[in-house]
Scaffold this active site. Structure first.
Site, PDB file in Angstrom:
ATOM      1  N   GLY A 215       0.800  -1.216   0.000  1.00 26.21           N
ATOM      2  CA  GLY A 215       0.000   0.000   0.000  1.00 26.21           C
ATOM      3  C   GLY A 215       0.831   1.262   0.000  1.00 26.21           C
ATOM      4  O   GLY A 215       0.492   2.243  -0.675  1.00 26.21           O
TER       5      GLY A 215
ATOM      6  N   HIS B 262      -6.618  -1.194   5.401  1.00 23.40           N
ATOM      7  CA  HIS B 262      -5.287  -1.754   5.175  1.00 23.40           C
ATOM      8  C   HIS B 262      -5.109  -1.821   3.657  1.00 23.40           C
ATOM      9  O   HIS B 262      -5.524  -2.777   3.002  1.00 23.40           O
ATOM     10  CB  HIS B 262      -5.157  -3.147   5.796  1.00 23.40           C
ATOM     11  CG  HIS B 262      -5.296  -3.163   7.288  1.00 23.40           C
ATOM     12  ND1 HIS B 262      -4.544  -2.369   8.112  1.00 23.40           N
ATOM     13  CD2 HIS B 262      -6.113  -3.877   8.105  1.00 23.40           C
ATOM     14  CE1 HIS B 262      -4.872  -2.585   9.377  1.00 23.40           C
ATOM     15  NE2 HIS B 262      -5.828  -3.502   9.405  1.00 23.40           N
ATOM     16  N   THR B 263      -4.502  -0.789   3.100  1.00 25.91           N
ATOM     17  CA  THR B 263      -4.401  -0.712   1.635  1.00 25.91           C
ATOM     18  C   THR B 263      -3.527  -1.816   1.056  1.00 25.91           C
ATOM     19  O   THR B 263      -3.657  -2.151  -0.120  1.00 25.91           O
ATOM     20  CB  THR B 263      -3.841   0.655   1.217  1.00 25.91           C
ATOM     21  OG1 THR B 263      -2.577   0.863   1.866  1.00 25.91           O
ATOM     22  CG2 THR B 263      -4.795   1.768   1.604  1.00 25.91           C
ATOM     23  N   CYS B 264      -2.632  -2.367   1.873  1.00 26.06           N
ATOM     24  CA  CYS B 264      -1.766  -3.434   1.362  1.00 26.06           C
ATOM     25  C   CYS B 264      -2.566  -4.687   1.035  1.00 26.06           C
ATOM     26  O   CYS B 264      -2.166  -5.481   0.173  1.00 26.06           O
ATOM     27  CB  CYS B 264      -0.682  -3.771   2.384  1.00 26.06           C
ATOM     28  SG  CYS B 264       0.318  -2.360   2.885  1.00 26.06           S
ATOM     29  N   PHE B 265      -3.698  -4.865   1.765  1.00 27.49           N
ATOM     30  CA  PHE B 265      -4.465  -6.099   1.610  1.00 27.49           C
ATOM     31  C   PHE B 265      -5.895  -5.828   1.141  1.00 27.49           C
ATOM     32  O   PHE B 265      -6.727  -6.734   1.146  1.00 27.49           O
ATOM     33  CB  PHE B 265      -4.510  -6.850   2.948  1.00 27.49           C
ATOM     34  CG  PHE B 265      -3.152  -7.035   3.567  1.00 27.49           C
ATOM     35  CD1 PHE B 265      -2.269  -7.965   3.048  1.00 27.49           C
ATOM     36  CD2 PHE B 265      -2.754  -6.270   4.645  1.00 27.49           C
ATOM     37  CE1 PHE B 265      -1.008  -8.133   3.613  1.00 27.49           C
ATOM     38  CE2 PHE B 265      -1.493  -6.429   5.216  1.00 27.49           C
ATOM     39  CZ  PHE B 265      -0.614  -7.362   4.694  1.00 27.49           C
TER      40      PHE B 265
END
Length: 998
Positions: free
Chosen positions: A691, A964-967
């Site tokens: 993210g 949670h932008t990474c996921f």
């Protein structure tokens, strides 16, 4: 009069001038038999024949031995001529035999009674009735006195007569056995190659030799009380070595009369199961002097003038003289001996009249495919033999397109298997033939192969991998030939628009600061350079074609995608097969290696190819990580090596920090660019699992393309950016921007970049051309197009354009440029307007920004040089993976979203959430995507590929939603009202910059 009827009369005049009528007492001054016609060349005789036709000159009654070739245009006519000649002879002979005709009378000039001429089905008399020559033309006296001939003379005579009617002129036939027509064989012995077999009853010392010879010629032609059943048996048992349209229609007519398909089925089965027979079938007929002259003649032949005839004759003579002076021309690679027009017409008529016979054809083609697969691997290695197979396959694929669905399961897979065993040059020949002569058949062939792939895919057992399905693999290989034929049949640009490979260009000057001992293998290893070379398909190399050469193929590229196949392909397994195939440098060559669809990327959707690119980059990242760990272990106390490409950035100095760090990495070790990117913003607690990198690329792209930097020019009418040729930045800055773009693709991150399509074409190795202006600057494109379309000779007054142009820089200043020396004095005219457009386009898209773009491309290649990017994607697809899809379908996102923490699709908070989302403006929807995923772009394949997760983050409270932008996880409290949810959500997405630890 129709042109076909006129041609027949002209042919009669032609042979009357050349051969005569055969009557030694002929008084016609336009007949060679009268002795009043000088010897003429074929071209002169053709011109004179057309002149006599326009004058309605006298035509002689044709002697049987001098019959015009219009009677021999079909196999039926050949049999008719032979029977008539023999019957006429027996009617005039002095010793008649009872075997000849039981009812001979003086009233019949052929010595036959009425019952003999009753047009028995399949007899030569009926075939003669269908001929273009009237009976009165043949009712003349014959010079064939068979009683006075020796036994040895008659076979020679018949052989010469048959050869003459077959169009052989004065040369002996080279294939008399195979050229013997079906209707003739039905009245002769089945033995081939010996002319004496025509006279089965001839033997010395047993009755009248002449009578027996005459009676043997009448066998099977309706004489002597022969019955319908006898003729039918003779037709059923007669072998046929080849087919053409006339033969096929004759067989169909006979089956219609006899109410039996047995002869037709037997013949078709024998022909289509033997490649030798197919190779002799449906061949083109050589053109004569008359055909060539009529091609150049006007439609109205009756009003031709003498000057026109002399011109036509002179043109043909010039053509022949020039052909005699020059060496024999090399045969064009797209030429074929198959008469495709006749073949299609015949097969269509057969399907409409006798569709049931395509079942036996299916079985015969299955046998053909299996035998060809063996022959091509074992015996057929000579070029002449394989060339014959190419023409056989041209015929076979035309038949497969007309056939029924049964072909899909039986014969099509076998034929595809045989095609795969052709050498590369033969596959190239097949592609060229299809591209020129079978343009309209490309799409039906593609649909046939797609149906085969889809049906085989859907019927696949779950425990069998698609790569092990031979039918799918072979159909995909054949589809590649169709794919290149489709490109050749489209609009192909000249080859001079291809750019030189930048792998041969020296690295940037600042990279020369690297010490020689530490210089990366990228620039000092020949093996590494060889590995960097783009993988090239041997078939494309043989055709000398590049997919980038064709802007508009005959069939759109999208029709080659097969989504059911892409749904079952395991791309991780396919990537391993790809690496195994290409690891030893035997690209496309070793059939024993595993099949990889990556080598046939035209069949894969962009989403599937993106997945393959993802596996490639991840495996390289893991490899670099392992090497770094190994280097650290072996180095002991030496400086530790970072297993990641780590960038520490200050948010308010993002350009300076990012470009400086990337420049240091490129100078120290460019291989580190292929490590996994990890970004850390100074003063922020966010840990990069994907993210943070997304936001980094978004911010740096916004800064790079900011007009204040002056590196790019904004085109407001197209909302695109272009390289500033007068930029104050050095080449190194553009190289670093190319690295940023390459890193985004390498790390599977979508960017908000608005390049015109020509940028991606240039990155793939093509120069900008006039067609690229339509996307780059539509106003200029339309202006130049109107200049090209202008046909009047007032170009200078209308356009008042010289070879001196004017353009503006980023600051709006006008800059003049001469496209050629003294260009301001050279006006654009009809003669040089194409040169002007090409020079103008080349300057705008190639020359003026050459330094900047080369540096940009070099940086891009530093990251993607070993990637299969060029192998998998077209320029349009490169833009798609860089910028994402333009289709914002939030219904797809809702259907693919998963729920955790107690939420379900039926929860009231979730229902309220989607009602709010669907009612947002497009700008707010983009902000929602930015908040939840770190990017406001849609991935390749649509929003369903995002896999958004909405998790319950406690009961009702005053907290804002988080993510949670990474996921791609949205943490949503269970608010007690829809109004509160909307207010909290809008506040969160409008103030979403920065990262923190919760």
């Amino acid at each position: 009069m129709k042109r076909a009827s006129a041609k027949k009369l002209i042919e009669r005049y032609f042979y009357q001038l050349v051969d005569g009528c055969g009557n030694p007492k002929c008084a016609n001054t336009f007949c060679a038999s009268s002795g009043k016609v000088e010897k003429l060349t074929p071209n002169a005789a053709a011109a004179r024949a057309i002149q006599l036709f326009t004058q309605d000159a006298q035509l002689c009654d044709t002697h049987p031995s001098k019959m015009p070739k219009t009677m021999a245009t079909t196999p039926a006519a050949v049999a008719t001529t032979t029977t008539v000649a023999a019957s006429s002879s027996s009617g005039r002979g002095g010793s008649s035999s009872g075997n000849v005709s039981a009812g001979s009378s003086s009233g019949s000039s052929f010595g036959l009674d009425d019952s003999t001429i009753s047009t028995e089905p399949g007899t030569a008399w009926e075939l003669l009735g269908n001929s273009s020559v009237d009976m009165e033309e043949i009712n003349d006296s014959s010079n064939l006195e068979m009683d006075s001939m020796d036994e040895e003379e008659i076979p020679s005579l018949i052989k010469n007569q048959l050869h003459h009617y077959e169009g052989g002129g004065g040369e002996p036939s080279t294939n008399s056995g195979s050229a013997c027509p079906y209707s003739l064989r039905s009245s002769t012995s089945t033995s081939q190659g010996s002319p004496s077999s025509l006279f089965a009853g001839s033997s010395k010392g047993s009755g009248s030799l002449a009578a027996k010879k005459k009676s043997s010629l009448l066998i099977g032609s309706g004489a002597g009380g022969s019955s319908k059943e006898t003729n039918k048996k003779q037709r059923d048992s007669s072998p046929v070595d080849y087919l053409d349209e006339a033969k096929l229609r004759e067989l169909m007519a006979a089956c219609q009369r006899d109410n039996s398909d047995t002869p037709l089925i037997r013949t078709l089965g024998a022909i289509f199961s033997s490649y030798q027979s197919i190779a002799l079938s449906f061949l083109k007929k050589p053109s004569s002097s008359i055909d060539r002259m009529l091609e150049k003649a006007p439609e109205d032949l009756k009003n031709l003038k003498k000057e026109d005839l002399r011109t036509l004759e002179g043109d043909l003579d010039k053509d022949e003289d020039s052909a005699a002076e020059k060496p024999p021309p090399v045969q064009d690679n797209h030429q074929t001996t198959v008469d495709l027009v006749s073949l299609r017409r015949a097969m269509k008529a057969l399907y409409e009249a006798r569709a049931s016979v395509f079942g036996p054809i299916n079985n015969a083609l299955q046998t053909l495919g299996e035998s060809l697969s063996i022959e091509l691997r074992v015996q057929l290695t000579q070029k002449e033999d394989i060339e014959q197979i190419v023409h056989v396959l041209v015929v076979v694929f035309e038949v497969l397109q007309i056939g029924t669905a049964e072909f899909l399961e039986i014969s099509v897979p076998r034929i595809c298997g045989a095609v795969c065993h052709l050498p590369v040059w033969a596959q190239a020949r097949l592609a060229r033939i299809w591209s020129v002569h079978c343009r309209e058949g490309i799409q039906p062939m593609l649909q046939l192969l797609q149906q085969l792939v889809t049906s085989s895919t859907l019927s696949l057992n779950y425990y069998v991998k698609i790569h092990d399905n031979e039918i799918v693999c072979n159909a995909t290989k054949v589809m590649k030939i169709v794919f290149y034929a489709n490109i050749l049949a489209g609009d192909v640009e000249p080859k001079h628009f291809r750019e030189a490979d930048l792998n041969d260009v020296a690295p940037p000057s600042y990279l020369s600061l690297i010490p020689e001992d530490d210089e990366p293998p990228l620039y000092n290893s020949k093996e590494k350079k060889a590995k960097q070379q783009k993988l090239e398909d041997p078939l494309a190399a043989e055709l000398d074609i590049n997919i980038l050469d064709c802007r508009r193929p005959h069939v759109p590229y999208e029709e080659f995608y097969n989504e059911p196949l892409c749904d079952v392909i395991e791309m991780d397994h396919d990537y391993l097969n790809y690496k195994n195939t290409t690891s030893e440098g035997a690209f496309f060559a070793d059939s024993a290696k595993k099949f990889s669809f990556m080598l046939y990327s035209f069949i894969l959707t962009p989403a599937t190819k993106t997945l393959a690119l993802y596996y490639d980059s991840r495996i390289r990242m893991y490899s670099e990580r392992r090497l770094s760990f190994l280097h650290q272990q072996l180095g002991g106390g030496l400086q530790s090596v970072n297993p990641f490409l780590k960038l520490k950035i200050r948010r308010d100095h993002i350009i300076d920090d990012a470009l400086v760090e990337l420049e240091m990495i490129a100078m120290s070790n460019p291989k580190d660019l292929k490590k996994q990117l990890v970004v850390e913003f100074s003063g922020e607690q966010g840990i990069d699992e994907g993210g943070v990198s997304k936001e980094f690329f978004q911010l740096i792209i916004e800064e790079i393309f900011n007009p204040d930097y002056g590196m790019f020019i904004n085109h407001e009418d197209t909302n695109t950016v272009w390289f500033n040729s007068t930029s104050f930045e050095n080449e190194a800055q553009f190289t670093l921007i190319g690295i940023v773009l390459g890193l985004a693709i390498y790390n599977n991150i979508i960017l908000a970049v608005n390049f015109p399509m020509v940028v991606y074409r240039k990155l793939m190795g093509m120069k900008g051309s006039f067609a690229d202006l339509e996307d780059w600057n539509p106003i200029l494109f339309n202006s130049l197009k109107s200049m090209l379309d202008h046909q009047d000779n007032d170009m200078e007054e209308v356009f008042m354009q010289t070879f001196k142009i004017c353009y503006k820089d980023v600051f709006g200043n006008a800059i003049d440029h001469e496209l050629k020396p003294d260009g301001d004095k050279i006006f654009v005219t009809q003669d040089n307007k194409h040169e002007f457009v090409e020079l103008y386009t080349d300057f705008l898209l190639n020359q003026c920004c050459e330094k900047q773009f080369k540096a940009f491309k070099r940086g891009f290649q530093m990251v993607t040089d070993e990637s299969p990017l060029h192998l998998l994607f077209r320029p349009e697809e490169i833009e798609l993976i860089v910028c994402g899809s333009k289709k914002f379908d939030f219904n797809e996102l809702e259907q693919s979203t998963e729920y955790e923490g107690g939420f379900t699709a039926e929860s009231q908070t979730i229902k309220d959430f989607w009602e709010i989302v669907h009612g947002l403006s497009m700008e707010s929807k983009r902000k929602l995507l930015q908040f939840t995923t770190g990017s406001d772009r849609v991935p390749v394949g649509g929003l369903s590929r995002l896999k958004l997760v909405i998790a319950r983050n406690g009961p009702d409270c005053e907290r804002l939603p988080t993510s949670h932008t990474c996921f791609n996880v949205l943490l949503l409290p269970e608010y007690d009202s829809r109004e509160k949810l909307e207010e909290r959500l809008l506040k969160a997405i409008n103030y979403s910059k920065g990262f923190g630890m919760l």
